[in-house]
Write a protein that holds these residues in place. Structure first.
Motif, mmCIF file in Angstrom:
data_model
loop_
_atom_site.group_PDB
_atom_site.id
_atom_site.type_symbol
_atom_site.label_atom_id
_atom_site.label_comp_id
_atom_site.label_asym_id
_atom_site.label_seq_id
_atom_site.Cartn_x
_atom_site.Cartn_y
_atom_site.Cartn_z
ATOM 1 N N HIS A 211 -18.489 -14.690 -46.507
ATOM 2 C CA HIS A 211 -19.804 -15.245 -47.469
ATOM 3 C C HIS A 211 -19.478 -17.010 -47.852
ATOM 4 O O HIS A 211 -20.831 -17.457 -47.420
ATOM 5 C CB HIS A 211 -19.637 -15.062 -49.011
ATOM 6 N N ASN A 212 -18.367 -17.733 -47.982
ATOM 7 C CA ASN A 212 -18.494 -18.637 -48.394
ATOM 8 C C ASN A 212 -18.663 -19.534 -47.412
ATOM 9 O O ASN A 212 -18.985 -20.864 -46.785
ATOM 10 C CB ASN A 212 -16.699 -18.732 -48.608
ATOM 11 N N LEU A 213 -18.308 -19.392 -46.269
ATOM 12 C CA LEU A 213 -17.777 -20.081 -44.626
ATOM 13 C C LEU A 213 -19.250 -19.670 -44.554
ATOM 14 O O LEU A 213 -19.916 -21.197 -43.303
ATOM 15 C CB LEU A 213 -17.753 -18.864 -43.801
ATOM 16 N N ALA A 214 -19.605 -18.899 -44.400
ATOM 17 C CA ALA A 214 -21.493 -19.087 -44.641
ATOM 18 C C ALA A 214 -22.506 -19.991 -45.046
ATOM 19 O O ALA A 214 -23.292 -20.815 -44.345
ATOM 20 C CB ALA A 214 -22.411 -17.737 -44.102
ATOM 21 N N THR A 215 -21.846 -19.802 -46.105
ATOM 22 C CA THR A 215 -23.295 -21.080 -47.559
ATOM 23 C C THR A 215 -22.512 -22.876 -46.951
ATOM 24 O O THR A 215 -23.868 -22.891 -46.928
ATOM 25 C CB THR A 215 -22.418 -20.376 -49.058
ATOM 26 N N GLU A 216 -21.515 -22.429 -46.728
ATOM 27 C CA GLU A 216 -21.263 -23.816 -46.309
ATOM 28 C C GLU A 216 -21.283 -24.176 -45.120
ATOM 29 O O GLU A 216 -21.140 -25.372 -43.919
ATOM 30 C CB GLU A 216 -19.247 -24.340 -46.157
ATOM 31 N N GLY A 217 -21.841 -23.058 -44.065
ATOM 32 C CA GLY A 217 -22.228 -23.717 -42.542
ATOM 33 C C GLY A 217 -21.002 -24.292 -41.579
ATOM 34 O O GLY A 217 -21.454 -24.939 -40.016
ATOM 35 N N LEU A 218 -19.795 -23.093 -41.865
ATOM 36 C CA LEU A 218 -18.853 -23.418 -41.323
ATOM 37 C C LEU A 218 -18.360 -22.858 -40.082
ATOM 38 O O LEU A 218 -17.164 -22.662 -39.086
ATOM 39 C CB LEU A 218 -17.542 -23.704 -41.865
ATOM 40 N N PHE A 219 -18.985 -22.174 -39.269
ATOM 41 C CA PHE A 219 -19.371 -21.512 -37.756
ATOM 42 C C PHE A 219 -20.211 -21.213 -37.293
ATOM 43 O O PHE A 219 -21.667 -21.538 -38.059
ATOM 44 C CB PHE A 219 -18.370 -19.961 -37.800
ATOM 45 N N GLY A 220 -20.569 -20.757 -35.734
ATOM 46 C CA GLY A 220 -21.380 -20.733 -35.243
ATOM 47 C C GLY A 220 -21.950 -18.697 -34.943
ATOM 48 O O GLY A 220 -22.786 -18.495 -35.020
ATOM 49 N N GLU A 221 -20.526 -17.824 -35.236
ATOM 50 C CA GLU A 221 -20.852 -17.386 -34.647
ATOM 51 C C GLU A 221 -19.819 -16.616 -35.641
ATOM 52 O O GLU A 221 -18.848 -17.407 -35.763
ATOM 53 C CB GLU A 221 -20.191 -16.934 -33.178
ATOM 54 N N ILE A 222 -19.659 -15.264 -35.928
ATOM 55 C CA ILE A 222 -19.129 -14.484 -36.916
ATOM 56 C C ILE A 222 -18.947 -13.344 -36.669
ATOM 57 O O ILE A 222 -19.814 -12.448 -36.696
ATOM 58 C CB ILE A 222 -18.992 -15.369 -38.725
#
Length: 717
Positions: free
Chosen positions: A125-136
Motif C-alpha cells: 500500500h505504501n509503495l503504491a501510494t508513493e508511486g514506487l513501481f509500475g508493476e507489483i
C-alpha cells in the motif's frame, strides 16, 4: 475496452475495469449509471481544474488527454478519472521535490514482488501510494481474518477474502493504472520461480521460516535484492543478492540450513533459528517478554499497526535507494521510535532543533577534565597505519609535544614517512581540541635523531578559531569505515570542500571520481596488495596488525570485526594468515585473488582521494598528515565513509626503498608506483601522503581501540 456486465459482476475481481464506450445510446457506462445498485463518483472536472493549477504548468498533451471511466466490481462503483498520464502527474505532484520528476519516472519502471500480505499489505500500500513501481506482484495463500485487522489496512468488508486480493484492491483504489498481479498460492517451490521472473526487488514478509529461506534461495539465484522488515523496533534487513550473489541467505544467521531442511522441523525446533533471525538480545523488552508468554497467555507473537507502518516506511526508503542506485548495502538496521522518543530534546534548552549536534558514538569516553588531558585524548584519536599509534605525547594546559616513536614502525613505513603522517594527524586533532576550548596555536615541526626523528610542538594561547572549533565533536567521532560502500556520485560542492580542507593545511587533494579512473586505480592497488601478501615481511606485519576475538593486547592494531567481512570471508582470511600458504602462492607466481578484496572495495566507492604535498622531508609528511585528518573529518561530516587504502609503494622514494620493501617484487612495485602517480597527476617533487577511498556505507559497529593513557580507560577511534 468494453467489458460485458457478466465480467463486471465477477466477485473475484481485484482490478478496476476501464470502460471506454461513453457517448452512444445504450453504452455500458449509461447502463451502469442508470443501475440504482451502482454508485457513481464523478469528480473529473475538479481533477482537471487541479491539473491546470499545477506549477509549473502542464502541457497540452496532459490537458487534452481523454478521461477514463473505471468500474470497481467489489464496490459496485463507477469512477470518472483523468487519463493515465494526467492522473499520475496530479496524484504524485506532492512528492516533488522529495522525489524529483526524473526519479519518479525511474521508480515507476520498477517491478516489485511482495510475499506475505499481512505486514506486506502495508508495505505494498505504501509503495503504491508513493508511486514506487509500475508493476507489483502479490502472493499469499491465506484469507483475511478479524484478528488481522489490528495491523492490516483492510476492513470488515474484506473478511474471508484472500489477502493478496485485498491488497490488490486497495492498490487499485489508489491508482487503477498500476499493474497488479496476484498469486493466491503463497511462497511454494512449485510457483516461486514464475513469481520472481522479471522482478527488480523482492519484499519478503512470510510467517513460515522455510518459506523465508525458499524465497531468498530463489531470489539469490536470480540476483534479486530482498528486503524484510520485522515489526519490532523498526528492524530492516537488506540482502543485496544483485550485488553479492554468493551472500548467505539471512546474513548467514541460519548457517548452512536450506529451505528443505527447515520444512521438516517442528515449531519447537524452529525457535532457535527464529530467535537468531530476530536478533533476540536486541528485541524490545515488551516483545522479548511477550515471546516468553506465547502459548501460555498469548496465542502468537504480538504485532502493532504502528510498527507495521514504520516497517513499511523503512522499506519504501530502501526501495527508493535501490531503484535510484543510491547507497543501500546489505545489512540490518533498527529505526527505533521508542528510543528516539526517549532521547527527545527541548529546542528551548538545547538550541535550534534544525541544527542538532551530531550525536557522539556510544563508545566515546566522557571528556577528560583538564586541558592537558583534553589535548592528549584528542591527539591519540588520530589515524595511523595498522593503528600502531606511533607517537609519544606530552601535554600541559597550554602546550603539547609530539614525538615520533620508532618502536612502532613497520617495513611499509619507509623512512618513518607513514609515522610522520600519523603524527601530523595527531597535531591537527590537538589544534581542533584547543580551538574548541578557546585556544589557538601552530605546530612547529623539527627533525630529531634516529631515536626520535621528528618532533612537533605547539604553544596555545587564548584565541578564536571557529572553523576548527566546529570540528571538535566530528573529530572525536572520526572512524575508519572498512565496509563496502556504493558508487553513488558525490556532489561537486562536497568534493570542492574536501579539496579546500587540504589546501587550508598547506597540502593538495587529488580526487578520482571518474569510473574508468577508479577502476584503473583499483587494479593498481589490488596488485600492490597482492605483492604485500606475497612478501614475507609485509605479510607478517599485516597479519600481526589484526586482532581476533580473544587476542591479547586489543588496544592497538585492527579488530577483524571492523573489516566488514562475512563469516565466509573471515574463514578465508584465517587461511591467508598462514605464511606457508603465501609461500606456495609466491612460488607459483599466483595469488591473483589476493587483491580481489581491495579491488571490490575501491570499485564500490564513490571516489578515491590522494593527499599530497611538495617536499620529501619528514616535516613535509607531518604537514600532509594534518591535511589528511582535515579531509577525513570533513568527509565524514558529509555522511561519507573513509578508509585508507594506501599501497605498499606509497612511501618509497627510489629503487633502494622498493628493494627493501619487497626484494622479489621491487620492479613490479616501481611500475605500479609510476602508473599510480601518472594516473593521479603527481609531479616529480610531490610526495603522496595517504590514499583514501570514499563511499557511502553504513556506520561500522566496532571502532578501533587506542592505548590507554596512564590511569585511564582504553580509547576508541
Amino acid at each position: 475496452m468494453n467489458s460485458g456486465l457478466t465480467d463486471l459482476d465477477d466477485p473475484d475481481q481485484y482490478r478496476a475495469i476501464f470502460i471506454d464506450d461513453e457517448g452512444h445510446s445504450g453504452s455500458t457506462i449509461d447502463r451502469l449509471r442508470q443501475d440504482p445498485r451502482i454508485s457513481v463518483v464523478d469528480e473529473c472536472r475538479e481533477q482537471q481544474a487541479a491539473l491546470r493549477a499545477l506549477v509549473p504548468a502542464v502541457g497540452r498533451e496532459l490537458l487534452d488527454e481523454p478521461t477514463r471511466w473505471a468500474y470497481y466490481p467489489w464496490r459496485r462503483t463507477l469512477v470518472h478519472l483523468l487519463g493515465p498520464d494526467a492522473f499520475n502527474r496530479l496524484r504524485l505532484d506532492r512528492n516533488r521535490n522529495l522525489i524529483t520528476a526524473d526519479e519518479q519516472r525511474r521508480l515507476s519502471g520498477l517491478k516489485i514482488g511482495v510475499v506475505g500480505l499481512s505486514v506486506g499489505h502495508a508495505i505494498a500500500h505504501n509503495l503504491a501510494t508513493e508511486g514506487l513501481f509500475g508493476e507489483i506482484r502479490l502472493t499469499d495463500f491465506d484469507e483475511l481474518e478479524l484478528a488481522n485487522l489490528n495491523r492490516v489496512p483492510g476492513t470488515v468488508f474484506d473478511l474471508g477474502v484472500n489477502k493478496a486480493v485485498v491488497a490488490a484492491r486497495r492498490i487499485a483504489e489508489i491508482d487503477p493504472y498500476l499493474t497488479v498481479r496476484i498469486d493466491r498460492g503463497g511462497a511454494v517451490a512449485e510457483s516461486i520461480d514464475e513469481f520472481l521472473q522479471g522482478l527488480d526487488i523482492v519484499v519478503e514478509e512470510c510467517d513460515s521460516l522455510d518459506a523465508k529461506v525458499l524465497v531468498r534461495e530463489a531470489a539469490r539465484a536470480r540476483r534479486l535484492p530482498v528486503l524484510m522488515t520485522t515489526s519490532d523496533r523498526g528492524l530492516l534487513d537488506v540482502e543485496r543478492f544483485d550485488l553479492e550473489p554468493a551472500r548467505p541467505v539471512l546474513h548467514g544467521l541460519l548457517g548452512d540450513l536450506a529451505a528443505r531442511d527447515l520444512a521438516g522441523l517442528s515449531s519447537k525446533d524452529k525457535v532457535p533459528h527464529v530467535l537468531r533471525i530476530l536478533d533476540a538480545p536486541q528485541l524490545s523488552p515488551r516483545m522479548a517478554a511477550s515471546l516468553v508468554e506465547v502459548g501460555k497467555t498469548l496465542s502468537t507473537w504480538p504485532q502493532l499497526a504502528a510498527e507495521v507502518v514504520l516497517g513499511a516506511t523503512v522499506v519504501a526508503n530502501a526501495v527508493r535507494r535501490i531503484g535510484l542506485g543510491e547507497p543501500m548495502p546489505s545489512g540490518r538496521v533498527r529505526v527505533d521510535v521508542a528510543d528516539a522518543l526517549d532521547r527527545m530534546r527541548d529546542p528551548l534548552v538545547t538550541g535550534s532543533a534544525s541544527t542538532p549536534a551530531p550525536p557522539p558514538p556510544s563508545d566515546i569516553q566522557a571528556e577528560p577534565g583538564g586541558m592537558a588531558d583534553i589535548l592528549t585524548a584528542a591527539a591519540t584519536r588520530a589515524p595511523s597505519g595498522g593503528n600502531v599509534q606511533p607517537w609519544h605525547i606530552e601535554a600541559s594546559d597550554s602546550r603539547i609535544n609530539l614525538r615520533l616513536a620508532t618502536k612502532y614502525t613497520t617495513a611499509m613505513d619507509v623512512g618513518y614517512r607513514g609515522s610522520a603522517v600519523a603524527l601530523g594527524a595527531a597535531a591537527f586533532n590537538a589544534r581542533v581540541a584547543a580551538a574548541a576550548h578557546g585556544l589557538t596555536g601552530h605546530v612547529q615541526w623539527s627533525r630529531g635523531d634516529e631515536g626520535t626523528p621528528l618532533y612537533g610542538t605547539a604553544e596555545f594561547s587564548p584565541g578564536s578559531a571557529p572553523e576548527l572549533a566546529e570540528l571538535y565533536e566530528p573529530m572525536l567521532a572520526r572512524e575508519t569505515n572498512r565496509l563496502r560502500g556504493t558508487s553513488a556520485p558525490i556532489d561537486t560542492d562536497v568534493l570542492d570542500g574536501l579539496r579546500a580542507a587540504a589546501r587550508d593545511e598547506a597540502a593538495e587533494l587529488t580526487i578520482l571520481d571518474d569510473r574508468a579512473e577508479i577502476e584503473a586505480a583499483a587494479r593498481i592497488l589490488a596488485e600492490a596488495d597482492r605483492i604485500r601478501y606475497l612478501t614475507p615481511t609485509l605479510h607478517l606485519e599485516m597479519m600481526s596488525e589484526l586482532r581476533w576475538p580473544g587476542d591479547a593486547d586489543p588496544d592497538a592494531g585492527i579488530d577483524v570485526t571492523t573489516l566488514g567481512l562475512d563469516p565466509t570471508d573471515l574463514v578465508v582470511l584465517d587461511i591467508l594468515r598462514r605464511p606457508e600458504v603465501m609461500a606456495k602462492l609466491s612460488d607459483w607466481d599466483a595469488g591473483a585473488a589476493l587483491g580481489d578484496d581491495t579491488y571490490e572495495r575501491v570499485t564500490s566507492s564513490s571516489a578515491l582521494a590522494v593527499v599530497s604535498i611538495r617536499g620529501r622531508r619528514l616535516t613535509d609528511y607531518a604537514v600532509a598528515g594534518s591535511a589528511v585528518e582535515a579531509v577525513w573529518v570533513r568527509a565524514q561530516l558529509h555522511g561519507l565513509a573513509v578508509q585508507p587504502v594506501s599501497p605498499a609503494f606509497l612511501y618509497a622514494h627510489d629503487d633502494r626503498d622498493r628493494q627493501e620493501l619487497s626484494p622479489g617484487h621491487a620492479d613490479a612495485l616501481r611500475d605500479l608506483q609510476y602508473a599510480f602517480r601518472r594516473l593521479t597527476g603527481a609531479e616529480r617533487d610531490e610526495s603522496q601522503a595517504l590514499v583514501l577511498r570514499i563511499s557511502y556505507a553504513p556506520r561500522p559497529t566496532v571502532r578501533s581501540r587506542r592505548r590507554a593513557r596512564s590511569g585511564s580507560a582504553p580509547q576508541y577511534g
